[in-house]
Design a protein around this motif. Sequence first.
Motif, PDB file in Angstrom:
ATOM      1  N   UNK A 144       5.026  -1.001  12.447  1.00  0.00           N
ATOM      2  CA  UNK A 144       4.641  -0.062  13.494  1.00  0.00           C
ATOM      3  C   UNK A 144       5.732   0.957  13.772  1.00  0.00           C
ATOM      4  N   UNK A 145       6.984   0.507  13.841  1.00  0.00           N
ATOM      5  CA  UNK A 145       8.104   1.423  14.090  1.00  0.00           C
ATOM      6  C   UNK A 145       8.279   2.386  12.925  1.00  0.00           C
ATOM      7  N   UNK A 146       8.225   1.864  11.702  1.00  0.00           N
ATOM      8  CA  UNK A 146       8.384   2.728  10.524  1.00  0.00           C
ATOM      9  C   UNK A 146       7.278   3.771  10.466  1.00  0.00           C
ATOM     10  N   UNK A 238      -3.826  -1.901   5.033  1.00  0.00           N
ATOM     11  CA  UNK A 238      -3.845  -0.563   5.653  1.00  0.00           C
ATOM     12  C   UNK A 238      -2.477  -0.221   6.224  1.00  0.00           C
ATOM     13  N   UNK A 239      -1.839  -1.195   6.887  1.00  0.00           N
ATOM     14  CA  UNK A 239      -0.528  -0.940   7.483  1.00  0.00           C
ATOM     15  C   UNK A 239       0.519  -0.625   6.425  1.00  0.00           C
ATOM     16  N   UNK A 240       0.573  -1.450   5.377  1.00  0.00           N
ATOM     17  CA  UNK A 240       1.556  -1.213   4.307  1.00  0.00           C
ATOM     18  C   UNK A 240       1.239   0.077   3.564  1.00  0.00           C
ATOM     19  N   UNK A 241      -0.043   0.304   3.271  1.00  0.00           N
ATOM     20  CA  UNK A 241      -0.424   1.528   2.575  1.00  0.00           C
ATOM     21  C   UNK A 241      -0.107   2.777   3.372  1.00  0.00           C
ATOM     22  N   UNK A 244       3.668   3.424   3.063  1.00  0.00           N
ATOM     23  CA  UNK A 244       4.012   3.934   1.735  1.00  0.00           C
ATOM     24  C   UNK A 244       3.527   5.374   1.548  1.00  0.00           C
ATOM     25  N   UNK A 245       2.329   5.668   2.031  1.00  0.00           N
ATOM     26  CA  UNK A 245       1.799   7.020   1.909  1.00  0.00           C
ATOM     27  C   UNK A 245       2.634   8.018   2.707  1.00  0.00           C
ATOM     28  N   UNK A 246       3.035   7.646   3.910  1.00  0.00           N
ATOM     29  CA  UNK A 246       3.871   8.528   4.718  1.00  0.00           C
ATOM     30  C   UNK A 246       5.239   8.728   4.063  1.00  0.00           C
ATOM     31  N   UNK A 251       8.848  12.423   1.255  1.00  0.00           N
ATOM     32  CA  UNK A 251       9.661  12.814   0.097  1.00  0.00           C
ATOM     33  C   UNK A 251       9.174  14.145  -0.472  1.00  0.00           C
ATOM     34  N   UNK A 252       7.850  14.324  -0.562  1.00  0.00           N
ATOM     35  CA  UNK A 252       7.306  15.587  -1.074  1.00  0.00           C
ATOM     36  C   UNK A 252       7.652  16.754  -0.160  1.00  0.00           C
TER      37      UNK A 252
END
Length: 522
Positions: A144-146, A238-241, A244-246, A251-252
Motif C-alpha cells: 500500500x505504501x509503495x 492486483x496489488x503486486x501487479x 510493478x506497473x507503476x 522508469x519510462x
Amino acid sequence: MAAHVLRLRIALLFGSFRGDVTDIVRAAVQLLAVAAATAAACWALLSLASTNVEVALAVTVLGGSAITLGFALSPLIGATSDPLDPRRFAVLGMAPRPLAAVLAVAGLISLPILALITIAVCAAVLWIGFGVSALVSASGVALGIITCALLARVCMALASLFLKGRQSRELTGVFLLVMIVVVVPTAVFLSSLKWDGVVPTQLSEIIDVLALTPLGAAWAFPALIEAGDSQAALAVGVAVGTALLLAALWLWLVNRLLTTTERPVAARERGGLGWLAVTPGTPAGAIAGRSLLYWLNDRRYLVNVMVIPVAAAATTVPLLVAGVSPEMVALVPVPFAALFLGWLVHNDLAYDSTAVWMHFAAGVRGLSDRVGRLVPVLLVGTLFLAVAIPIAVSLHGRWSILPAMIGVCASLFLCGLGLSSIASVVAPYAVSRPGDSPFRQPSRTGAESVVSQGAVLLGVLILSAPALWWAWQGLSGDDDAITTAMWGGIGIGAGVLLIGLGVGAAVFERRTSRLMEFAEST
C-alpha cells in the motif's frame, strides 16, 4: 550519489521550518494538521479491534482506497513544483534506472508518506490482532505504501509533462469542484448508514469491488487471506501487479523527462487571463472561458444563481402548511432547483449586449457558441445537484429512491439547457446592461420575455413528465420504476440537450443579422 540525494531530501524536509515568521507558522500549522489527522486515523483503526473482521475490512478498504486516490490527485490539484523532478538531475549524468530508483526512495521522505507509514503500521497491528500473520500484514501495508508513493511520483511527472504550462488557480478550482462533487455525496451516504456491528448491505458490493482494484487491493488482501476468501489470490495479484506497473511507468517517465526539455510557461498564462488560459484553444473553449469570467464577476449572473436555492427552498413552505409530510417535502426543492438551473440560460445571449459582435465578426460556428455558453451553468448545476440530491434523499430517509431523483433532476436540468439553447436565439429580450443593477430591468413593449420564459418552463415540464411519473411510481413502491426513472430521465435529458444544441446552432447562424440588430438596439 544516492546518499547525497537522500541527504538533500531530508534537508528540504526540515528546510520548510526556516525563513520568515509567516513561512514557519504555515509549516507548523501544516505539521499540526497532518499530525492531528494521522492521530485520528490511527485511533480509528485501533478501535476497530473490538469489532469483527468484516467491519475492519470495510473501513480499511474504504480508507485505503481514498488515501491512494488522494496521492494520485494531489499532484494535479496542488500544481506545485516538484523538487524531485528528474530534469533537475540531468546535469549529473546519471543513467535513468539508478536515478529512478534513487528518486523513488527519496520520495518516501515526505510528510504525507511519513503519516501514511504511521497509519499503515496501525493497520498492520490491527490485522495481527485478528490473527493475520505478521508477514502477510507487513506485506499488505508495504505494498500500500509503495503504491501510494509511486502514484505520487508518476502523477507528479505527468503533471510536469502535460500541465506545467497550464497550472493555475482556476485549474485547481476545477479539480476541487470535482472533489466536492465526489466527496460530499459519499460522505452524506456513509453518514446515513447504520452499521450495528455489521457491514451495511449497501456497502458490501462496493467493498468487494474496491478490494480487487488497484486502489484497495493492497489494503484488503491480508483480511481476505485470513478469512480464506477465494478472491484473496486475485487481490494479491492486483496489488503486486499495480506496484510493478507503476514502477515500470515511473522508469519510462524518468527516461522521457531526461530526454525532453521543460515546457515553457505560455505567455497567456503570464498575462493573467484566468479561465481563458485553462479552457481549450478552440472557439468553443474561448467562449466557455469568457462565459466563466462573466459568471464569476458579473453581478447579474451572480444574483440569478443565488436566487435559485432561495426560490427552491420557498416551495417547501406551502407544502408543509398544507400538511404534506416532511419526508416527502424534502424531495421537492432539488427538482425545482434543477428546473430553474436549466432555465437560467434561456436568455444568455442578451447578457452579452454588444459584445456578441465578436462572435459574428470571428465567424464562430453556432455550435461553438451554444456549447461554450453552457459550460458555466453545467459546472454550477452539476456541483449543486451532486451535493443537494444526496442531502435531500438522506432527509427523506429512503436511499432506494436516489436513482429516481438523479433521473428526474437530470431530465429537468438537461431539458432546460436544451430548450434554453433554442430560446436564447429565437426570442431574446432586453435585460439590464453590463454594469447596471441586476434588479433594474428595462421596460419591454412586447411579450417576448413572457413567451420565452413560459415556453421553456412549460416545455421542460412536458418533456420531463415521463421521468416524473416513473419517480412517483417508485415512491409508491414500484422498485422497477425507480431504475426506469433514472435511465429514462438521463436519456430524455441528454437527447433534448443534443437536439437543442443542434437547433440552436442552426438558428444562430441563420439569424446573425437579426441578433446583431437586437444587441445594438438594447
